[in-house]
Structures are given as C-alpha cells and as structure tokens.
Design an enzyme around this catalytic site. Structure first.
Site, PDB file in Angstrom:
ATOM      1  N   HIS A  87       0.811  -1.734   0.085  1.00 11.66           N
ATOM      2  CA  HIS A  87       0.268   0.159  -0.234  1.00 11.66           C
ATOM      3  C   HIS A  87       0.817   1.439   0.243  1.00 11.66           C
ATOM      4  O   HIS A  87       0.351   2.376  -0.112  1.00 11.66           O
ATOM      5  CB  HIS A  87      -1.000  -0.114   1.025  1.00 11.66           C
ATOM      6  N   ASP A 160      -4.265  -5.396  -8.055  1.00 14.16           N
ATOM      7  CA  ASP A 160      -4.677  -5.329  -6.851  1.00 14.16           C
ATOM      8  C   ASP A 160      -4.940  -3.228  -6.969  1.00 14.16           C
ATOM      9  O   ASP A 160      -4.630  -3.184  -8.234  1.00 14.16           O
ATOM     10  CB  ASP A 160      -3.395  -5.277  -6.023  1.00 14.16           C
TER      11      ASP A 160
END
Length: 211
Positions: A87, A160
C-alpha cells in the site's frame, strides 16, 4: 481447526454479498504468512504452511462460489514473504523459483485446479520470475506467461488497487493502466483517476500500442 467452517464462512459471506447486489468477493487471501515481519498479510493469512492455506482457502472459495458469487484469490504470486506493505512501497520477493513453487504459488495452483473464478495480481517484484524487476502487475511474464499459460488459469485477472503506493510512487496513473493491460489484466482496480485511465487506454488503442 475445521476447514468445513471456512466453507460455511464463504457460503454466508456470498449470501450476504448477494443480498446487497455484490457479485464478487476479493477473498480468499492465499498468501502464506512465512515472514514474521510482514506488516500487511499476517492475520489475513490462513497460516504459514502452504497445505493449510490451500485447504482453508479452497473450502472458502467453494463456499463463495456455491452461491454463484466470484471468489478472488490474492495476491499472486504471493505477498507473504516480505517485510514491506505494498500500500505504501513496492516489495521485492527474493525467493528462488523452486521455493516459490513449493510455497507461494502452491495455494494458487490448488485454487486454479478447483476452478477459482478470479485471481488478483499483487504489486510485487519477484526477480526469480521476472528478471526485469517489473512489478507483477506490469509483468507479462508473471501475469500471462505464468498465471494464464503455464498454470492454465482461465478466469478473470484483476489488479490490486492501482492507487497503492507500490505503483503510484513510481509511475503515472495513465502509463500504469496501459502496462497492466499489456501484462494481461482483465480488470484494473481503483486507478487514481478513472477518467484519465480510460482516456489513456483509448489513446493506446488508437495509436496501436494496445490491440
């Protein structure tokens, strides 16, 4: 200690999803928690053993798909053996190809054999699989040659989140979208700017870069 509970969990999750009009679940996590310093997978994983992860993951996906909802195994080719969070930064997995096949890739192979309908590609650099150091999201070698062709996955390939720091810190939103499609993705998840991503894909088609 009972894999049938994972099936039941998947079945209930799918029923609740359908009641809201949701047709896909971004689960199960098929990553193996084999790095104690991993800040993001840890509790999301079924364990540190590829057989256990496979057994529980497959039961969960069968429960999901028994209700006509798409299950999604993630994060191919395996996000467990890293001490960074994609992330925020781009992780590098330095395992050998042999080790990956015995561990990280094992649950994904098992899930493909049990007809999982969708797999999510992780933002992961895996030099033993692609020496160019491209993240798997942008790697034709990992997404198409390995997952689609060698492992025989026939379902939907989704990235993702494209807004995650692993990609967005290193490449523009527009170029990242095009490279993911070139690699073999069917769905781009959460581009930073959807309008610009669509525009860049359209331009790439008109210019002949994408078919």
């Amino acid at each position: 200690g009972n894999p049938s509970n994972a099936y039941l969990q998947g079945e209930i999750t799918a029923k609740e999803a359908k009641s809201l009009g949701v047709h896909m679940a971004f689960a199960p996590v098929l990553d193996i928690n084999n790095n104690p310093s991993n800040p993001i997978i840890n509790l999301r994983s079924y364990g540190d053993n590829p057989q256990i992860v496979s057994e529980y993951g497959i039961n969960f996906l069968k429960g999901i798909q028994s209700q006509g909802v798409f299950a999604c195994g993630k994060h191919f080719p395996g996000h467990g053996d890293t001490d960074t969070d994609s992330h925020s930064t781009l992780p590098v997995i330095n395992a050998t190809k042999e080790a990956l096949n015995e561990n990280e890739i094992y649950p994904f192979k098992a899930a493909i054999q049990d007809s999982i309908r969708m797999i999510m590609i992780g933002h992961l650099v895996v030099p033993s699989l692609d020496a160019s150091y491209k993240p798997a999201t942008h790697s034709h070698i990992i997404t198409t040659d390995l997952l689609r062709n060698k492992l025989g996955f026939k379902g939907v390939i989704i990235t993702d989140g494209m807004e995650m720091g692993a990609l967005s810190k290193n490449i523009s939103n527009e170029e990242s979208a095009i490279r993911a499609i070139e690699a073999g993705a069917d769905i781009l998840l959460l581009p930073i700017d959807v309008h610009n991503a669509i525009k860049s894909i359209k331009n790439a088609v008109e210019e002949g870069r994408l078919s």
